[in-house]
Design an enzyme around this catalytic site. Structure first.
Site, PDB file in Angstrom:
ATOM      1  N   ASP A 102      29.689  23.355  -9.329  1.00 49.07           N
ATOM      2  CA  ASP A 102      29.341  23.480  -7.907  1.00 49.07           C
ATOM      3  C   ASP A 102      29.650  24.913  -7.477  1.00 49.07           C
ATOM      4  OD1 ASP A 102      29.063  20.738  -8.235  1.00 49.07           O
ATOM      5  OD2 ASP A 102      30.055  20.232  -6.346  1.00 49.07           O
ATOM      6  N   LYS A 164      23.881  21.530  -1.959  1.00 51.06           N
ATOM      7  CA  LYS A 164      25.070  20.847  -1.441  1.00 51.06           C
ATOM      8  C   LYS A 164      25.409  21.414  -0.075  1.00 51.06           C
ATOM      9  CE  LYS A 164      30.006  20.320  -2.591  1.00 51.06           C
ATOM     10  NZ  LYS A 164      31.035  20.570  -3.629  1.00 51.06           N
ATOM     11  N   LYS A 193      23.465  16.872  -2.303  1.00 50.57           N
ATOM     12  CA  LYS A 193      24.847  16.399  -2.249  1.00 50.57           C
ATOM     13  C   LYS A 193      25.403  16.660  -0.855  1.00 50.57           C
ATOM     14  CE  LYS A 193      29.485  17.053  -4.214  1.00 50.57           C
ATOM     15  NZ  LYS A 193      30.280  17.653  -5.321  1.00 50.57           N
TER      16      LYS A 193
END
Length: 229
Positions: A102, A164, A193
């Site tokens: 991430d 995300k 996400k």
């Protein structure tokens, strides 16, 4: 209201939501004992992954083996490291056993309109990841709607696997409006996400209904385990 809705969900519904959760502990004060505990909880609840600081990746991978994907963060939480540093962090994390990455974008570059630069950095890190999953944290609470839409396009072109919403370390976390916006503007191969501030199963289900396929949170596992006592 949310607590009442959580209580009305049956265990199977909750477990289905947990399967989309990246069970997360990124606090600066995290100890190995705490990291080990969330790994145990993630294994018990069959979450999508466990998301932990880079310094713990090697120990976590040795601990969970192939039973659970290991996710870690790069350029976290501010995103203003150079691309070379983020690339090194990514390769180091992968060598240590990370299955998912991430990364935080250079938010200042977005604010300056340098979208080509941001796209190239994402592409560079995706190349470093290879077949491993790359999620791109854009920190929605710091962006305008136009910038969010542009980042949907950038993430799609760069070939990342996920966009995300948030680090959970800035002014705000995921919102329903942002996830709906992402769902409208990302390419068909980019998943979403939602992360930051997800405090109930009801919220988690709504994010999934709006188009998210991963949830970054630690609270849902805690709620599930508390209700099972």
């Amino acid at each position: 209201m949310e607590k009442r809705m959580d209580e009305q969900m049956d265990v199977q519904q909750q477990r289905r939501i947990l399967q989309a959760v990246d069970h997360t502990l990124l606090a600066q004060t995290a100890t190995w004992e705490e990291i080990q505990r969330i790994c145990d909880d993630a294994l018990e609840c069959r979450t999508a992954s466990v998301c932990i600081p880079p310094s713990f990746v090697s120990r976590v991978k040795a601990y969970v083996g192939d039973r659970l994907p290991v996710c870690t963060v790069i350029g976290f939480p501010n995103g203003y490291q150079t691309t070379a540093v983020k690339q090194f962090e990514t390769l180091d994390a992968i060598r240590n056993g990370a299955d998912e990455i991430d990364m935080v974008i250079d938010i200042g570059a977005v604010k300056a309109g340098c979208f080509d630069q941001v796209e190239e950095e994402i592409r560079c890190l995706k190349e470093a990841c290879g077949e491993r999953i790359l999620k791109v944290i854009v920190e929605t609470c710091l962006l305008t709607e136009e910038e969010k839409i542009r980042m949907c396009q950038v993430v799609t072109r760069a070939g990342a696997d996920f966009i995300k919403t948030s680090t959970g370390f800035s002014k705000a976390g995921a919102t329903f409006e942002d996830v709906a916006l992402f769902a409208e503007h990302v390419g068909p191969d980019v998943r979403i996400k939602a992360a930051g501030g997800i405090g109930s199963f009801a919220d988690g289900q709504r994010f999934l209904d709006l188009g998210a396929s991963r949830l970054g949170t630690s609270r849902l596992v805690k709620i599930y385990k508390a209700s099972a006592v």
